[in-house]
Design a protein around this motif. Structure first.
Motif, PDB file in Angstrom:
ATOM      1  N   ASP A 304       0.805  -1.230   0.000  1.00 27.17           N
ATOM      2  CA  ASP A 304       0.000   0.000   0.000  1.00 27.17           C
ATOM      3  C   ASP A 304       0.838   1.280   0.000  1.00 27.17           C
ATOM      4  OD1 ASP A 304      -2.219  -1.697   0.278  1.00 27.17           O
ATOM      5  OD2 ASP A 304      -2.106  -1.594   2.472  1.00 27.17           O
ATOM      6  N   VAL A 305       2.150   1.160   0.195  1.00 24.34           N
ATOM      7  CA  VAL A 305       2.971   2.347   0.455  1.00 24.34           C
ATOM      8  C   VAL A 305       3.030   3.288  -0.752  1.00 24.34           C
ATOM      9  CG1 VAL A 305       5.295   3.168   1.008  1.00 24.34           C
ATOM     10  CG2 VAL A 305       4.327   1.216   2.249  1.00 24.34           C
ATOM     11  N   ALA A 306       3.229   2.734  -1.942  1.00 24.62           N
ATOM     12  CA  ALA A 306       3.374   3.588  -3.127  1.00 24.62           C
ATOM     13  C   ALA A 306       2.129   4.435  -3.355  1.00 24.62           C
ATOM     14  CB  ALA A 306       3.681   2.735  -4.357  1.00 24.62           C
ATOM     15  N   GLU A 307       0.974   3.818  -3.317  1.00 28.29           N
ATOM     16  CA  GLU A 307      -0.274   4.552  -3.520  1.00 28.29           C
ATOM     17  C   GLU A 307      -0.484   5.589  -2.424  1.00 28.29           C
ATOM     18  OE1 GLU A 307      -3.497   5.184  -6.011  1.00 28.29           O
ATOM     19  OE2 GLU A 307      -2.245   3.395  -6.212  1.00 28.29           O
ATOM     20  N   TRP A 308      -0.173   5.218  -1.193  1.00 35.54           N
ATOM     21  CA  TRP A 308      -0.339   6.123  -0.055  1.00 35.54           C
ATOM     22  C   TRP A 308       0.520   7.361  -0.207  1.00 35.54           C
ATOM     23  CZ3 TRP A 308       3.484   7.140   3.750  1.00 35.54           C
ATOM     24  CH2 TRP A 308       3.039   7.842   4.873  1.00 35.54           C
ATOM     25  N   LEU A 309       1.764   7.216  -0.663  1.00 31.11           N
ATOM     26  CA  LEU A 309       2.663   8.353  -0.825  1.00 31.11           C
ATOM     27  C   LEU A 309       2.153   9.347  -1.871  1.00 31.11           C
ATOM     28  CD1 LEU A 309       6.091   6.510  -0.625  1.00 31.11           C
ATOM     29  CD2 LEU A 309       5.358   8.372   0.888  1.00 31.11           C
ATOM     30  N   GLY A 310       1.307   8.891  -2.767  1.00 34.20           N
ATOM     31  CA  GLY A 310       0.742   9.777  -3.766  1.00 34.20           C
ATOM     32  C   GLY A 310      -0.170  10.837  -3.190  1.00 34.20           C
ATOM     33  N   ARG A 311      -0.549  10.730  -1.913  1.00 33.70           N
ATOM     34  CA  ARG A 311      -1.402  11.733  -1.260  1.00 33.70           C
ATOM     35  C   ARG A 311      -0.590  12.815  -0.552  1.00 33.70           C
ATOM     36  NH1 ARG A 311      -4.142   7.142   1.224  1.00 33.70           N
ATOM     37  NH2 ARG A 311      -3.745   8.085   3.277  1.00 33.70           N
ATOM     38  N   ALA A 312       0.720  12.770  -0.651  1.00 36.33           N
ATOM     39  CA  ALA A 312       1.583  13.664   0.112  1.00 36.33           C
ATOM     40  C   ALA A 312       1.430  15.115  -0.312  1.00 36.33           C
ATOM     41  CB  ALA A 312       3.041  13.233  -0.056  1.00 36.33           C
ATOM     42  N   THR A 313       1.663  16.005   0.647  1.00 33.37           N
ATOM     43  CA  THR A 313       1.742  17.440   0.375  1.00 33.37           C
ATOM     44  C   THR A 313       2.857  18.018   1.231  1.00 33.37           C
ATOM     45  OG1 THR A 313       0.443  19.473   0.153  1.00 33.37           O
ATOM     46  CG2 THR A 313       0.084  18.150   2.142  1.00 33.37           C
ATOM     47  N   VAL A 314       3.266  19.233   0.935  1.00 33.29           N
ATOM     48  CA  VAL A 314       4.340  19.899   1.674  1.00 33.29           C
ATOM     49  C   VAL A 314       3.721  20.933   2.603  1.00 33.29           C
ATOM     50  CG1 VAL A 314       6.443  21.284   1.487  1.00 33.29           C
ATOM     51  CG2 VAL A 314       5.918  19.565  -0.253  1.00 33.29           C
ATOM     52  N   VAL A 315       4.137  20.905   3.872  1.00 30.40           N
ATOM     53  CA  VAL A 315       3.612  21.861   4.853  1.00 30.40           C
ATOM     54  C   VAL A 315       4.772  22.424   5.675  1.00 30.40           C
ATOM     55  CG1 VAL A 315       1.400  20.651   5.018  1.00 30.40           C
ATOM     56  CG2 VAL A 315       3.226  20.113   6.626  1.00 30.40           C
ATOM     57  N   PRO A 316       4.603  23.611   6.260  1.00 31.15           N
ATOM     58  CA  PRO A 316       5.625  24.122   7.175  1.00 31.15           C
ATOM     59  C   PRO A 316       5.766  23.190   8.375  1.00 31.15           C
ATOM     60  CG  PRO A 316       4.107  25.858   6.520  1.00 31.15           C
ATOM     61  CD  PRO A 316       3.503  24.567   6.052  1.00 31.15           C
ATOM     62  N   SER A 317       6.986  22.885   8.767  1.00 31.69           N
ATOM     63  CA  SER A 317       7.211  21.957   9.881  1.00 31.69           C
ATOM     64  C   SER A 317       6.569  22.450  11.164  1.00 31.69           C
ATOM     65  CB  SER A 317       8.711  21.748  10.092  1.00 31.69           C
ATOM     66  OG  SER A 317       9.300  21.181   8.951  1.00 31.69           O
ATOM     67  N   GLU A 318       6.530  23.767  11.369  1.00 29.77           N
ATOM     68  CA  GLU A 318       5.983  24.321  12.609  1.00 29.77           C
ATOM     69  C   GLU A 318       4.477  24.118  12.722  1.00 29.77           C
ATOM     70  OE1 GLU A 318       5.500  28.901  10.919  1.00 29.77           O
ATOM     71  OE2 GLU A 318       7.090  28.417  12.326  1.00 29.77           O
ATOM     72  N   GLU A 319       3.839  23.744  11.611  1.00 27.31           N
ATOM     73  CA  GLU A 319       2.391  23.538  11.630  1.00 27.31           C
ATOM     74  C   GLU A 319       2.012  22.156  12.150  1.00 27.31           C
ATOM     75  OE1 GLU A 319      -1.199  23.115   8.369  1.00 27.31           O
ATOM     76  OE2 GLU A 319       0.506  24.403   7.855  1.00 27.31           O
ATOM     77  N   LEU A 320       2.987  21.267  12.315  1.00 30.77           N
ATOM     78  CA  LEU A 320       2.696  19.872  12.640  1.00 30.77           C
ATOM     79  C   LEU A 320       2.919  19.577  14.121  1.00 30.77           C
ATOM     80  CD1 LEU A 320       4.397  18.311   9.519  1.00 30.77           C
ATOM     81  CD2 LEU A 320       1.944  18.480   9.945  1.00 30.77           C
ATOM     82  N   ILE A 321       1.992  18.841  14.679  1.00 26.80           N
ATOM     83  CA  ILE A 321       2.094  18.357  16.060  1.00 26.80           C
ATOM     84  C   ILE A 321       2.267  16.844  15.996  1.00 26.80           C
ATOM     85  CG2 ILE A 321       0.918  18.108  18.271  1.00 26.80           C
ATOM     86  CD1 ILE A 321      -0.726  20.610  17.498  1.00 26.80           C
ATOM     87  N   HIS A 322       3.364  16.346  16.572  1.00 31.31           N
ATOM     88  CA  HIS A 322       3.654  14.923  16.495  1.00 31.31           C
ATOM     89  C   HIS A 322       2.953  14.177  17.627  1.00 31.31           C
ATOM     90  CE1 HIS A 322       6.480  15.433  13.266  1.00 31.31           C
ATOM     91  NE2 HIS A 322       7.103  16.375  13.933  1.00 31.31           N
ATOM     92  N   ASP A 323       2.360  13.032  17.275  1.00 34.86           N
ATOM     93  CA  ASP A 323       1.636  12.199  18.237  1.00 34.86           C
ATOM     94  C   ASP A 323       2.410  10.901  18.435  1.00 34.86           C
ATOM     95  OD1 ASP A 323      -0.554  13.995  18.438  1.00 34.86           O
ATOM     96  OD2 ASP A 323      -1.280  13.279  16.510  1.00 34.86           O
ATOM     97  N   ASP A 324       3.541  10.986  19.107  1.00 35.52           N
ATOM     98  CA  ASP A 324       4.412   9.825  19.250  1.00 35.52           C
ATOM     99  C   ASP A 324       4.166   9.052  20.540  1.00 35.52           C
ATOM    100  OD1 ASP A 324       5.712  10.316  16.897  1.00 35.52           O
ATOM    101  OD2 ASP A 324       7.313  11.507  17.810  1.00 35.52           O
ATOM    102  N   HIS A 325       3.121   9.378  21.252  1.00 37.96           N
ATOM    103  CA  HIS A 325       2.891   8.711  22.517  1.00 37.96           C
ATOM    104  C   HIS A 325       1.505   8.078  22.555  1.00 37.96           C
ATOM    105  CE1 HIS A 325       1.767  12.957  22.735  1.00 37.96           C
ATOM    106  NE2 HIS A 325       0.727  12.552  23.459  1.00 37.96           N
TER     107      HIS A 325
END
Length: 325
Positions: A304-325
Motif C-alpha cells: 500500500d505504500v506507493a499509492e499512499w505516498l501519492g497523497r503527500a503534500t508539503v507543509v511548514p514543519s511548525e504547523e505539525l504536532i507529532h503524536d508519538d505517545h
C-alpha cells in the motif's frame, strides 16, 4: 485513533511519525521533505510541485545563469547541475527542448581554467554558478560522446570542486564507460541494454547511485524490461537508488508520481527503502523548515505504500504536532 508509531516505523522507517496539523486538526503521517532527483524546471510548471508532495528537486540540465538567480529560500528548494556537458554534436545539442543556454560543448581535457572548450573551464563555469553536481551526456544512441580521456578530465575537474558527477547513459557500453571513469551517479536507470551481473556488482560496490526514471519508458517494452531488470539486480547487489522522474520529459502530473513509485516497488525498493529513495537530500542539504504530510490513515502493508505516498503534500514543519505517545 492515531497510528501506532512502532508499527508505522517498522513499515516506513524511523523518520515516519504520526502527526496532525495544528490549525485543522487533520491527522496523518509526517516524513522528511520528498525530493525528485531528476527534473528540468524550464519544461514544467514548478508551482504545482509542493502541492503535489515534492519539496525539493534536482535540476539535471538547465541554464546555469537562470538557476543561479533563483531565490535561495523559494519553493521547491532546488539543487542543480547547470548545463549539460557534451561532445561536439552530442546529445542534447539541437533538440527543440534544449536551448543553447543549457548545453556546453567540451573538447579539450585541459585542467587549466579558461582554456576554451576545456574540461576545467566547463566544470568551473557550472561550479561558479552554484552547481551541486556536474552533468555529462553519454548518449551514443544520439551522437558523439566523450572519449575516456575527456571524461576522466571532467570527473577530475569536478573532484577539484568537491562536486559529484552524474551521467545520462544511453547506448551500448555507456554504463561501463561511466563506471570506468568513476562517475558517481546515473541520471537514469540504464535502459538500452541488459547489464551483466559483474558490471552491476561493480557499480554497487563502487557506491554509484542510480536515479530511477522508470516511468519515462511507457510504451517501450524493451526499455521498460531492461530498466526493471537492471534496477532489480542493482538493488539486490546493495546499490543505492534515488527517486527521480525526469519531469519535463512527456506530459505528466507535476508532483509525486505513483507509477514511478510502483515501478520502484516492483524492483525491490519497498517500504523504508522507498521512503529513503524519496527523502535522500543528494546532492545537497535537505530543505529546511518544511515537512511532508500524508493525510489520513497510514498504509497497512508494504503493497500500500506507493499509492499512499501519492497523497503527500508539503507543509511548514511548525504547523505539525507529532503524536508519538
Amino acid at each position: 485513533m492515531h497510528a501506532d508509531p512502532f508499527a508505522l516505523r517498522a513499515l516506513l522507517g524511523a523518520s515516519a511519525a504520526p502527526s496532525r496539523r495544528a490549525i485543522s486538526g487533520e491527522s496523518g503521517v509526517t516524513l522528511p521533505p520528498l525530493i525528485d532527483h531528476h527534473v528540468h524546471l524550464h519544461l514544467i510548471d514548478e508551482r504545482a510541485l509542493p502541492g503535489g508532495g515534492i519539496a525539493g528537486v534536482v535540476d539535471l540540465g538547465g541554464d546555469p545563469v537562470g538557476l543561479a538567480r533563483r531565490p535561495v529560500d523559494g519553493m521547491p528548494r532546488v539543487s542543480y547541475a547547470g548545463a549539460f556537458l557534451t561532445a561536439p554534436g552530442g546529445y542534447p545539442s539541437g533538440r527543440p527542448w534544449a536551448p543553447d543556454e543549457i548545453v556546453r560543448i567540451a573538447t579539450d581535457p585541459s585542467d587549466h581554467p579558461g582554456v576554451p572548450g576545456g574540461a576545467a573551464t566547463a566544470v568551473g563555469e557550472q561550479a561558479s554558478f552554484g552547481a551541486s553536481v556536474i552533468k555529462v551526456a553519454l548518449n551514443a544512441a544520439a551522437g558523439p560522446v566523450f572519449d575516456p580521456a575527456m571524461l576522466d578530465a571532467i570527473v577530475s575537474a569536478a573532484r577539484g570542486h568537491g562536486l559529484p558527477v552524474v551521467a545520462h547513459v544511453e547506448g551500448e557500453r555507456m554504463t561501463r564507460l561511466a563506471l570506468d571513469a568513476g562517475v558517481d551517479a546515473l541520471a537514469h536507470t540504464p535502459f538500452t541494454e541488459a547489464l551483466d551481473d559483474d558490471l552491476i556488482g561493480r557499480a554497487a560496490a563502487a557506491g554509484q547511485t542510480w536515479i530511477s526514471t522508470l516511468g519515462i519508458h511507457q510504451g517501450d517494452r524493451a526499455a521498460t524490461a531492461n530498466a526493471l531488470a537492471n534496477l532489480e539486480a542493482f538493488v539486490a547487489a546493495g546499490g543505492t537508488v534515488l527517486y527521480g522522474t525526469d519531469l519535463g520529459n512527456g506530459d505528466r502530473r507535476v508532483g509525486v508520481l505513483v507509477d514511478e513509485l510502483r515501478a520502484l516497488d516492483r524492483a525491490g525498493v519497498r517500504g523504508e527503502a522507498l521512503v529513503r529513495a524519496l527523502c535522500d537530500p543528494w546532492p545537497a542539504a535537505a530543505a529546511a523548515g518544511v515537512s511532508t504530510f500524508v493525510p489520513g490513515p497510514p498504509p497497512a502493508a508494504l503493497d500500500d505504500v506507493a499509492e499512499w505516498l501519492g497523497r503527500a503534500t508539503v507543509v511548514p514543519s511548525e504547523e505539525l504536532i507529532h503524536d508519538d505517545h
